[in-house]
Scaffold this motif. Structure first.
Motif, short mmCIF file in Angstrom:
data_model
loop_
_atom_site.label_atom_id
_atom_site.label_comp_id
_atom_site.label_asym_id
_atom_site.label_seq_id
_atom_site.Cartn_x
_atom_site.Cartn_y
_atom_site.Cartn_z
N LEU A 198 48.38 41.13 38.99
CA LEU A 198 47.38 40.53 39.85
C LEU A 198 46.89 39.24 39.21
N GLU A 199 46.87 38.16 39.96
CA GLU A 199 46.43 36.86 39.43
C GLU A 199 45.57 36.15 40.47
N GLY A 200 44.44 35.65 40.03
CA GLY A 200 43.57 34.93 40.94
C GLY A 200 42.55 35.84 41.61
N PHE A 201 41.42 35.28 41.96
CA PHE A 201 40.27 36.04 42.44
C PHE A 201 40.60 36.88 43.67
N GLN A 202 41.37 36.32 44.61
CA GLN A 202 41.64 37.02 45.88
C GLN A 202 42.44 38.30 45.69
N ASP A 203 43.20 38.40 44.61
CA ASP A 203 44.01 39.60 44.38
C ASP A 203 43.17 40.83 44.06
N PHE A 204 41.91 40.64 43.72
CA PHE A 204 41.09 41.75 43.25
C PHE A 204 40.22 42.36 44.34
N PRO A 226 44.22 28.30 33.92
CA PRO A 226 43.67 29.64 33.71
C PRO A 226 43.53 30.43 35.00
N LYS A 227 43.86 31.72 34.92
CA LYS A 227 43.69 32.64 36.05
C LYS A 227 43.24 33.98 35.50
N ILE A 228 42.37 34.66 36.25
CA ILE A 228 42.09 36.04 35.88
C ILE A 228 43.31 36.87 36.24
N ASN A 229 43.64 37.85 35.42
CA ASN A 229 44.85 38.64 35.67
C ASN A 229 44.65 40.09 35.25
N TYR A 230 45.51 40.94 35.79
CA TYR A 230 45.45 42.38 35.52
C TYR A 230 46.84 42.95 35.74
N ASP A 231 47.33 43.70 34.77
CA ASP A 231 48.65 44.35 34.90
C ASP A 231 48.44 45.72 35.54
N LEU A 232 48.88 45.83 36.79
CA LEU A 232 48.66 47.05 37.58
C LEU A 232 49.94 47.88 37.63
N LYS A 233 49.79 49.16 37.37
CA LYS A 233 50.91 50.10 37.46
C LYS A 233 50.50 51.26 38.36
N PHE A 234 51.37 51.62 39.29
CA PHE A 234 51.08 52.77 40.15
C PHE A 234 52.37 53.35 40.72
N ASP A 235 52.32 54.63 41.05
CA ASP A 235 53.44 55.33 41.69
C ASP A 235 53.18 55.36 43.19
N CYS A 236 54.16 54.93 43.97
CA CYS A 236 54.01 54.90 45.42
C CYS A 236 53.77 56.31 45.96
N LYS A 237 52.81 56.44 46.85
CA LYS A 237 52.46 57.74 47.41
C LYS A 237 53.55 58.29 48.33
N ASP A 267 30.46 23.50 34.06
CA ASP A 267 31.28 23.20 32.89
C ASP A 267 32.45 24.18 32.72
N MET A 268 32.58 25.14 33.62
CA MET A 268 33.57 26.20 33.44
C MET A 268 34.72 26.07 34.44
N SER A 269 35.88 26.53 34.02
CA SER A 269 37.01 26.61 34.94
C SER A 269 36.71 27.69 35.99
N THR A 270 37.42 27.63 37.11
CA THR A 270 37.21 28.63 38.15
C THR A 270 37.52 30.03 37.63
N ALA A 271 38.51 30.17 36.76
CA ALA A 271 38.88 31.48 36.22
C ALA A 271 37.75 32.07 35.39
N GLU A 272 37.08 31.24 34.60
CA GLU A 272 35.97 31.73 33.78
C GLU A 272 34.80 32.19 34.65
N VAL A 273 34.54 31.46 35.72
CA VAL A 273 33.47 31.86 36.64
C VAL A 273 33.85 33.17 37.34
N ASP A 274 35.11 33.28 37.77
CA ASP A 274 35.58 34.51 38.40
C ASP A 274 35.40 35.70 37.47
N TYR A 275 35.74 35.51 36.21
CA TYR A 275 35.65 36.58 35.21
C TYR A 275 34.20 37.05 35.06
#
Length: 237
Positions: free
Chosen positions: A230-236, A209-220, A68-76
């Motif tokens: 980041l959006e979608g399961f494979q990005d994580f 719906p997509k799982i998402n995350y706002d990523l911030k980083f300084d290049c090494k 009964d759930m969207s793929t994003a809800e299952v991913d979460y």
């Protein structure tokens, strides 16, 4: 003498979906579930990976109705189970947008969210015709996985997803279920839409719906300040 079963008294946690605010109870996964996930990832089979994830959720959170759930809800839900099982941080490799150097970056899985959840699933094609769409589930994904993997363009994938998302059509108060129609009839229906009608449907698909995350980083290497969504399961992973 029978060997003891370790961790019979497993800790129980709760997860609340950001979409509909429903709460589910779950336990961390054990060695048997982790082994199945590792074997699936080593097989490089998308189908086996999905099946291992779904099996893990069914074992660890039996009250979750995956169908009964969207793929994003299952991913979460899976990410929350993983967080309590092997750690709430996940390390991924991300290229710097400036110099393209690969950077190892840590993600806090407790801060992952779901974007694009839509309560309105009705598209009015005309005064007398209403199209009901649905959020694709993993059952839909597994059923159509081979066709999805064959799509080589983003536009082709969007149209394939649209066909999967078709639920029903209301015409002069008569309800037509797409599950009862042949592929030929569905293709003929989609090909009969005008550009405005099609765009309304595609907007729904682009905003699924997509799982998402706002990523911030300084290049090494170059110290460039990167901001990546980041959006979608494979990005994580």
């Amino acid at each position: 003498m029978a060997l003891p079963r370790i961790n019979d008294d497993k800790p129980i946690y709760e997860v609340t979906l950001p979409t509909n605010k429903k709460t589910y109870r779950y336990r961390p996964f054990l060695v048997k579930e982790q082994r199945n996930i590792l074997l699936a990832s080593e097989s490089e089979s998308a189908r086996e990976g999905v099946m291992a994830m779904l099996s893990c959720i069914e074992s660890c959170a039996p009250d979750v109705k995956i169908e009964d759930m969207s793929t994003a809800e299952v991913d979460y839900i899976f990410l929350q189970i993983r967080g309590k099982s092997v750690g709430e941080k996940s390390n991924i490799s991300v290229k710097c947008s400036q110099c393209e150097t690969e950077n190892s970056v840590s993600i806090d899985l407790t801060e992952v969210d779901i974007s694009g959840y839509q309560e309105n699933d009705i598209v009015e094609l005309s005064d007398k015709i209403k199209l009901k769409l649905k959020h694709p589930t993993y059952a839909d994904t597994i059923k159509n996985l081979e066709d999805i993997q064959k799509e080589e363009t983003s536009s082709g994938l969007i149209f394939k997803t649209l066909k999967i998302a078709l639920h029903s059509l209301e015409v002069d108060e008569e309800l037509i279920m797409f599950s009862d129609e042949s592929e030929e009839e569905i293709d003929a229906f989609l090909n009969s839409l005008n550009s405005d009608q099609l765009e309304k449907c595609l907007t729904f698909i682009r905003d699924l719906p997509k799982i998402n995350y706002d990523l911030k980083f300084d290049c090494k290497k170059c110290n460039h300040k990167n901001e990546v969504k980041l959006e979608g399961f494979q990005d994580f992973f």
